[in-house]
Scaffold this active site. Structure first.
Site, short mmCIF file in Angstrom:
data_model
loop_
_atom_site.label_atom_id
_atom_site.label_comp_id
_atom_site.label_asym_id
_atom_site.label_seq_id
_atom_site.Cartn_x
_atom_site.Cartn_y
_atom_site.Cartn_z
N ARG A 86 3.91 -22.65 40.43
CA ARG A 86 4.49 -23.94 40.07
C ARG A 86 5.75 -24.23 40.88
O ARG A 86 6.06 -25.39 41.14
CB ARG A 86 4.79 -23.93 38.56
CG ARG A 86 5.22 -25.24 37.97
CD ARG A 86 5.28 -25.16 36.45
NE ARG A 86 3.96 -25.17 35.85
CZ ARG A 86 3.44 -24.19 35.11
NH1 ARG A 86 4.13 -23.10 34.88
NH2 ARG A 86 2.24 -24.29 34.60
N TYR A 87 6.49 -23.22 41.24
CA TYR A 87 7.73 -23.36 42.01
C TYR A 87 7.57 -22.63 43.34
O TYR A 87 6.88 -21.61 43.42
CB TYR A 87 8.91 -22.75 41.24
CG TYR A 87 9.14 -23.34 39.87
CD1 TYR A 87 9.85 -24.52 39.71
CD2 TYR A 87 8.66 -22.69 38.73
CE1 TYR A 87 10.08 -25.05 38.45
CE2 TYR A 87 8.88 -23.21 37.47
CZ TYR A 87 9.59 -24.39 37.33
OH TYR A 87 9.81 -24.91 36.08
N ARG A 90 8.55 -18.67 43.16
CA ARG A 90 8.10 -17.74 42.13
C ARG A 90 6.68 -18.08 41.69
O ARG A 90 6.26 -19.24 41.78
CB ARG A 90 9.05 -17.74 40.94
CG ARG A 90 8.98 -18.91 40.00
CD ARG A 90 10.33 -19.23 39.37
NE ARG A 90 11.15 -20.01 40.30
CZ ARG A 90 12.00 -20.96 39.90
NH1 ARG A 90 12.20 -21.19 38.62
NH2 ARG A 90 12.68 -21.65 40.80
N CYS A 99 -2.79 -9.76 23.33
CA CYS A 99 -1.43 -9.63 22.83
C CYS A 99 -1.43 -8.74 21.59
O CYS A 99 -2.45 -8.60 20.93
CB CYS A 99 -0.87 -11.00 22.44
SG CYS A 99 -0.79 -12.21 23.78
N CYS A 103 0.48 -15.71 18.14
CA CYS A 103 1.33 -16.75 17.55
C CYS A 103 0.52 -18.04 17.44
O CYS A 103 -0.09 -18.47 18.43
CB CYS A 103 2.56 -16.97 18.43
SG CYS A 103 3.50 -15.47 18.79
N CYS A 106 1.01 -20.74 20.16
CA CYS A 106 0.95 -20.28 21.56
C CYS A 106 0.44 -21.37 22.49
O CYS A 106 -0.60 -21.99 22.23
CB CYS A 106 0.05 -19.06 21.65
SG CYS A 106 -0.15 -18.44 23.34
N ARG A 108 -0.88 -20.91 25.26
CA ARG A 108 -2.11 -20.45 25.90
C ARG A 108 -3.14 -20.05 24.85
O ARG A 108 -3.99 -19.20 25.10
CB ARG A 108 -1.83 -19.28 26.85
CG ARG A 108 -1.02 -19.66 28.07
CD ARG A 108 -1.09 -18.61 29.18
NE ARG A 108 -0.29 -19.05 30.31
CZ ARG A 108 0.88 -18.51 30.67
NH1 ARG A 108 1.35 -17.48 29.99
NH2 ARG A 108 1.54 -18.97 31.71
N ASP A 268 5.48 -26.78 22.94
CA ASP A 268 4.59 -27.52 23.84
C ASP A 268 3.57 -28.32 23.04
O ASP A 268 3.35 -28.10 21.85
CB ASP A 268 3.87 -26.54 24.77
CG ASP A 268 4.84 -25.81 25.68
OD1 ASP A 268 5.67 -26.48 26.31
OD2 ASP A 268 4.76 -24.56 25.76
N ASP A 305 9.07 -27.83 28.77
CA ASP A 305 8.11 -27.65 29.85
C ASP A 305 7.35 -28.97 29.98
O ASP A 305 6.59 -29.36 29.07
CB ASP A 305 7.15 -26.50 29.52
CG ASP A 305 6.79 -25.68 30.74
OD1 ASP A 305 6.62 -26.29 31.81
OD2 ASP A 305 6.69 -24.46 30.64
N LYS A 312 9.87 -26.61 33.94
CA LYS A 312 10.84 -26.71 32.85
C LYS A 312 12.06 -27.51 33.28
O LYS A 312 12.51 -27.42 34.42
CB LYS A 312 11.30 -25.32 32.40
CG LYS A 312 10.23 -24.45 31.79
CD LYS A 312 10.82 -23.11 31.36
CE LYS A 312 9.72 -22.21 30.83
NZ LYS A 312 8.76 -21.80 31.89
#
Length: 341
Positions: A86-87, A90, A99, A103, A106, A108, A268, A305, A312
């Protein structure tokens, strides 16, 4: 005791009552609640903040028009399986999609869980080659899923492979493991997190002070004592931490555990998670209140985001206002003062 993974498991523990809509909610995302997190839940409190994060709710079947399956645009920014770029400087590397806990908010949630996308050896090699071929990539963020669910040997091999790429200066690992499954933070895992050359940072996901139980604090201490710098990531969640006293207690607890609060994420636009979202104006009010209560080392950056993969941006409150002759500055306690611009 084993991790709870089904509606039946949760029912037996008295965490929910049967409802046909819960079947649909459970189908939309895997269930996992570790014994460590289960022990933190107050069974007498129907609004318990820990249970709210992990126990399916009928509210998950209510999907708003603006909500998305891929709310932050991972797919659009994924040139190679397992990579999100995205950047310029990075990339995200997602080696695993399981996981210790799942959550319910989440971002994702459509991808993580049993049967989710995990990289094969060939796919991981291709992802590493992508990074190796791009000298502009200075930071690699291991995420998923939870990278610390990898066996220490595999994790160590991955860290070593990234460390061998000269232009990678920083490896960042995002994890819930030290909080949700602290027994995984063994000497072998800590050793795997120690590259010889690159800097390594570990970002820990924690949303409520009660999550920092003695075992979690001990796991964080093992990491900090090994020289691994720790960052805190928190999601602002209605009914979990959307009160200034709750956020203050969390940030103090993190700093005491040698975790620097890093981001306070605005939730999100994940499908079926409207019951977790608070208005941005409320988040800004909370951040203003924290500024008057906590020192700088305990202040996270409140971020959004941008949907669609645009990255972000900080959305914290402003403290400057226009004045005909000078700037007007609002202090941390609500007082207003002129300052020559």
């Amino acid at each position: 005791m084993q991790t709870l993974r089904t509606l039946g498991d949760l029912e037996r523990e008295g965490l929910l009552t049967p409802d046909p809509r819960l079947v649909e909610a459970a189908r939309s995302m895997a269930i996992a609640l570790t014994p460590e997190m289960l022990a933190l839940i107050d069974r007498t409190d129907p609004a318990d903040p820990i249970a709210r994060q992990f126990v399916p709710s009928t509210a998950e079947t209510e999907i708003a028009e603006a909500e998305r399956a891929d709310p932050i645009g991972d797919e659009a920014r994924s040139p190679v399986r397992g990579i999100v770029h995205r950047y310029p400087d990075r990339v995200l590397l997602k080696p695993i999609h399981v996981c210790p806990v799942y959550c319910r908010f989440c971002f994702r949630r459509e991808a993580v869980g049993p049967g989710g996308e995990a990289l094969t050896a060939a796919e991981l090699a291709a992802a590493l080659a992508y990074i190796r071929e791009r000298p502009a990539v200075w930071e690699v963020i291991l995420t998923g899923g939870d990278p610390l669910m990898l066996a220490p040997r595999r994790l160590g091999e991955l860290i070593a492979a990234l460390d061998a790429i000269d232009h990678v200066g920083v490896i960042r690992v995002h994890s819930r493991v030290p909080i949700a499954d602290p027994a995984r933070v063994t000497e072998a895992l800590v050793e795997a997190l120690r590259p010889r050359r690159a800097g390594l940072w570990l970002a820990v996901h924690c949303n409520h002070a009660s999550e920092l139980a003695p075992a979690a604090r001990a796991a964080l201490a093992r990491l900090a004592d090994a020289g691994i710098p720790l960052l805190g990531q928190t999601v602002l969640l209605a009914g979990v931490n959307d009160a200034v006293d709750t956020l203050e207690a969390l940030m103090r607890a993190l700093v005491t555990a040698r975790v620097k609060p890093y981001y306070l994420h605005h939730p999100d636009l994940v499908r079926g998670t409207g019951h977790f979202r608070v208005p941005i104006a409320r988040g800004q009010e909370l951040m203003k209140a924290l500024r008057g209560r906590l020192s700088g080392i305990a202040q996270p950056t409140y971020v959004l985001d941008v949907p669609g993969g645009h990255g972000k941006v900080p959305i914290g409150p402003g403290y400057l206002a226009d004045d005909p002759d000078a700037l007007t500055v609002e202090d941390a306690f609500g007082g207003r003062h002129s300052y020559p611009g």
